[in-house]
Design an enzyme around this catalytic site. Structure first.
Site, PDB file in Angstrom:
ATOM      1  N   GLN B 142       0.842  -1.201   0.000  1.00 42.82           N
ATOM      2  CA  GLN B 142       0.000   0.000   0.000  1.00 42.82           C
ATOM      3  C   GLN B 142       0.875   1.248   0.000  1.00 42.82           C
ATOM      4  OE1 GLN B 142      -2.041  -1.692   3.528  1.00 42.82           O
ATOM      5  NE2 GLN B 142      -3.779  -0.489   2.846  1.00 42.82           N
ATOM      6  N   SER B 145      -0.285   6.290   3.115  1.00 42.08           N
ATOM      7  CA  SER B 145      -0.009   7.415   4.018  1.00 42.08           C
ATOM      8  C   SER B 145       1.114   8.297   3.502  1.00 42.08           C
ATOM      9  CB  SER B 145       0.408   6.891   5.396  1.00 42.08           C
ATOM     10  OG  SER B 145      -0.600   6.106   5.945  1.00 42.08           O
ATOM     11  N   SER B 177       4.506  -1.408   4.514  1.00 41.56           N
ATOM     12  CA  SER B 177       5.171  -2.669   4.853  1.00 41.56           C
ATOM     13  C   SER B 177       5.289  -3.494   3.585  1.00 41.56           C
ATOM     14  CB  SER B 177       4.425  -3.423   5.956  1.00 41.56           C
ATOM     15  OG  SER B 177       3.052  -3.278   5.818  1.00 41.56           O
ATOM     16  N   GLU B 260      -9.403  -3.799   5.331  1.00 38.88           N
ATOM     17  CA  GLU B 260      -8.332  -3.815   6.330  1.00 38.88           C
ATOM     18  C   GLU B 260      -8.904  -3.891   7.751  1.00 38.88           C
ATOM     19  OE1 GLU B 260      -5.565  -0.601   5.838  1.00 38.88           O
ATOM     20  OE2 GLU B 260      -4.070  -1.592   7.102  1.00 38.88           O
ATOM     21  N   GLU B 379      -8.473   5.951  17.425  1.00 40.24           N
ATOM     22  CA  GLU B 379      -9.398   7.095  17.423  1.00 40.24           C
ATOM     23  C   GLU B 379     -10.254   7.097  16.155  1.00 40.24           C
ATOM     24  OE1 GLU B 379      -6.152   7.246  18.325  1.00 40.24           O
ATOM     25  OE2 GLU B 379      -6.728   7.353  20.441  1.00 40.24           O
TER      26      GLU B 379
END
Lengths: 350, 397
Positions: B142, B145, B177, B260, B379
């Site tokens: 992926q 981010s 990763s 995910e 969160e």
């Protein structure tokens, strides 16, 4: 551990139907024992047909307990249909079962189980047992008596006085019972009370857990509904993260409670070997969830949640009462530690 | 396999096949000797990561070639054509066997990227990508981010600009990763900076060996390197490798993220089991016994939650809230595992005496916080639960 069929953790169509009937039933403030027992047949759900029951299982009874717990019903399901009925069934005393269970299943009589002990001599009970659930009203009391053969369970219908205790949760009455040479008949083998009480207690814990989950669900639903419509600072308070995150955490805890309660209820019939751990686990998880759910019910309603008129305090009262009933959470963790072989760690150092 | 076996006989067949292909678990990992790693994130060199990846890839190929991989994929795409929950049934059986522990990149490829290709890919892309990914011949990481786009992923700034019949990508991705062993990277890019942020995103599959791709390991707080930052400097991507329509990339991204969240149910259980075993073997006082019993109860509940999801899937109904709470429940299990181990080992946790199975727990202590951040922080999970399960009003955005 954990050998049960996953299908036993899902609600059947029949159970869902029972749930919806009972939700409507308990929502009526006039919900009475006569209708619950005579028409819907709830106390007999888990009683075998040969003793006048409907011959379903404990999971069906747990559905009923969940709905009773959601509404904080004061009707004596936990005492009579779970504790006393389980004790009679666990006694394997065919005569006692045949004598008492048909009336309990039909709801024409109710019974309770006391966990204290009295003296028993020549079929007469002497002594006192306190904090007996529904003890002021039950027609029949099952009580362990000390005999020369050891602790033996007795059934007693008269010859004792009942003094209702003032209680934190009025929907869960408790009484002091004083026996003055009360005539009683043994249930199960002489000296057999401890095994019977253990089985009844575990079934009771599974039943209590189902009730606790019902109460949690009500508290969460009512609180979510409130924070969605209550406006402060020009927007619903349920849009603030400080509120949302508390309710998300509560949801996680309630899903855990549902899982633990569902597992314990399934174990009663399908995996009795796993029941001791499952019942204690359910007590720990469901008590924590109910105490938290009730606390959030009050807190997130703000001032109105602290009033006498609002139902939230009734859920606080029930949550704390249930937390204490049949052993405190830390006592159940200690029991699990012992069952896991954690109590003699010093003997086997890594 | 012909026809669809019922769940019980499918599980029995899976168990029987696994019995021929792998050893049962528990027979292989003795207490007190051998590997005492409880690492949450592996601390491997690039060579070690490649070697481990190959070992896992061998197992994945074996099960794919013998008809036990890609269970719920259509036959024409290289799968077994079984109902979606059969993958879960298989995994429940496989958990009892000692198979190579999959590193992150394998579930990322199979459970996150491949389904997104199944939803958004063209016929040509499905034919070209799915079989190699399902057989683990090609792995996909992926590229999501960025330093300025974490929880707020839609704020990505990596640019993709049209050029001839393709695109040129420039940007910087973090926390990837498996970048070193992946063939493909799924890159979330900004193709239109003029429209609101969710509308200007497009997703591409980038070859990780393309010129202009630079991979640098990130050293995380455990001291090891399990993640990477990936620089994209003028990387040319053919338009044939664009996944989904231009400007629809946020929807593509959400399909990946939803998968995910549901893929984390068993997280932390292995180490929690091991901590409870440690409690059995350590001198333990009342506090330790209380914590150990409580952690045991958590593992039981976490497994029952998994069984409830299996039960719902077996019954053909969509799992409810129980499927969404898994990640938050699991990260708490990991924290409590640390708490228990610390009280059991005391000083032996923080200074390496050389004793087996003691200082090794620092890998858990330091790795556990990573899962409360990766794949949507705790969160963000709470936002998702409160908005999508409880139906509370959205945050102002």
């Amino acid at each position: 551990m954990l050998t049960i069929d996953p299908a036993l953790l899902a609600e059947t169509d029949e159970q869902a139907q029972l749930r919806s009937v009972l939700r409507e039933f308990f929502a009526d403030p006039g919900a009475d024992w006569h209708t619950l027992a005579g028409q819907i047949g709830v106390p007999g759900l888990a009683v075998p047909e040969r003793y006048g029951g409907a011959g379903y299982g404990f999971r069906e009874l747990a559905v009923a307990l969940g709905e009773a717990g959601r509404a904080l019903s004061p009707l004596p399901l936990l005492s009579s249909a779970v504790l006393a009925t389980s004790a009679l069934l666990a006694s394997n005393d065919d005569e006692a079962c045949a004598r008492h269970l048909p009336a309990l299943a039909a709801g024409t009589s109710t019974a309770t189980l006391g966990f204290g002990t009295v003296d028993a001599e020549a079929g007469r009970l002497r002594g006192a047992v306190d904090m007996v659930l529904d003890g002021a009203d039950a027609s029949l009391v099952l009580i362990p008596g000390r005999t020369p053969a050891g602790l033996t369970l007795f059934a007693c219908a008269d010859g004792f006085t009942r003094r209702p205790r003032r209680v934190l949760d009025p929907s869960r009455p408790q009484a002091l019972l004083e026996f003055h040479d009360a005539p009683a008949t043994p249930v199960g083998p002489p000296g057999g009370a401890e095994a019977i009480l253990a089985a009844a207690r575990d079934a009771g814990l599974a039943g209590l857990a189902a009730e606790q989950v019902g109460g949690c669900e009500h508290a969460l639903e009512a609180t979510v509904a409130h924070v969605r419509q209550r406006n402060q600072f020009g927007r619903p308070i349920g849009s603030f993260q400080a509120v949302k995150h508390r309710l998300a955490d509560l949801l996680v805890e309630i899903e855990a409670a549902k899982s633990a309660a569902g597992y314990a209820a399934a174990c009663v019939d399908a995996a009795p070997d796993e029941l001791p751990v499952a019942a204690s686990a359910a007590k720990v998880v469901c008590s924590a969830a109910s105490v938290r759910a009730a606390a959030e019910y009050v807190q997130l309603h703000g001032g109105i949640g602290f009033t006498w008129e609002h139902p939230a305090h009734r859920y606080v009262r029930r949550a704390r009462t249930s937390e204490v009933f049949l052993g405190l959470p830390h006592e159940h963790r200690a029991r699990i530690a012992a069952l896991l072989g954690l109590d003699d760690g010093g003997a086997n150092v890594a | 396999m012909t026809g669809i076996p019922d769940p019980a006989s499918f599980r029995a067949q899976a168990r029987a096949w696994l019995g021929t292909a792998a050893a049962r678990r528990g027979e292989t990992r003795a207490w007190g000797s051998g590997d005492d790693s409880v690492a949450v994130f592996e601390n491997w060199t690039e060579d070690e990561e490649r070697a481990h990846t190959e070992r896992i890839r061998d197992w994945e190929r074996t099960r794919y070639d013998q008809g036990w991989g890609a269970l719920s994929w259509p036959v024409e795409l290289g799968g077994q054509g079984l109902p979606p929950h059969y993958e879960g049934l298989y995994r429940a059986e496989e958990a009892a066997f000692d198979v190579p522990q999959r590193t992150e990149i394998f579930p990322v490829t199979r459970h996150l990227v491949a389904p997104a290709i199944g939803i958004w890919g063209t016929e040509e892309q499905k034919q070209r990508w799915l079989r190699p990914m399902l057989r683990a011949d090609e792995l996909a990481c992926q590229l999501f981010s960025e330093t300025e786009a974490g929880a707020d992923l839609a704020a990505v700034r990596t640019r993709a600009v049209r050029h001839d019949d393709g695109w040129v990508l420039d940007g910087h991705k973090v926390w990837t990763s498996g970048a070193r062993v992946a063939t493909w990277g799924v890159a979330v890019c900004r193709t239109d900076p003029e429209v609101p942020k969710h509308a200007g995103i497009t997703v591409f599959l980038v070859r990780m060996d393309a010129p202009g791709v630079t991979i640098r390991p990130i050293r995380q707080m455990t001291g090891g390197e399990s993640f990477n930052e990936v620089y994209l400097d003028g990387v040319v991507v053919p338009d044939a490798d664009r996944l989904g329509p231009v400007g629809q990339g946020w929807k593509v991204t959400l399909s990946v993220l939803a998968a995910e969240r549901l893929d984390s149910g068993t997280l932390g259980l292995d180490n929690a089991d091991r901590a409870i075993e440690l409690a059995r073997r350590c001198p333990a006082g009342e506090v330790q016994r209380d914590l150990a019993a409580d952690l045991y109860i958590r593992t039981l509940v976490q497994r029952v939650i998994g069984l409830r999801i299996t039960a719902a899937l077996e019954a053909g109904t969509a799992p409810g809230a129980e499927a969404s709470v898994g990640k938050l429940y699991a990260t708490e299990t990991m924290r409590r595992t640390t708490d228990l181990v610390l009280r059991l080992l005391g000083p032996r946790l923080v200074a390496d005496t050389g004793e087996w199975g003691t200082f090794a727990w620092t890998e858990h202590l330091l790795g556990a916080p990573g899962y409360a951040i990766a794949g949507g922080t705790d969160e963000i999970q709470r936002n998702i639960l409160s908005e999508r399960v409880l139906g509370l009003p959205r945050e102002p955005r």
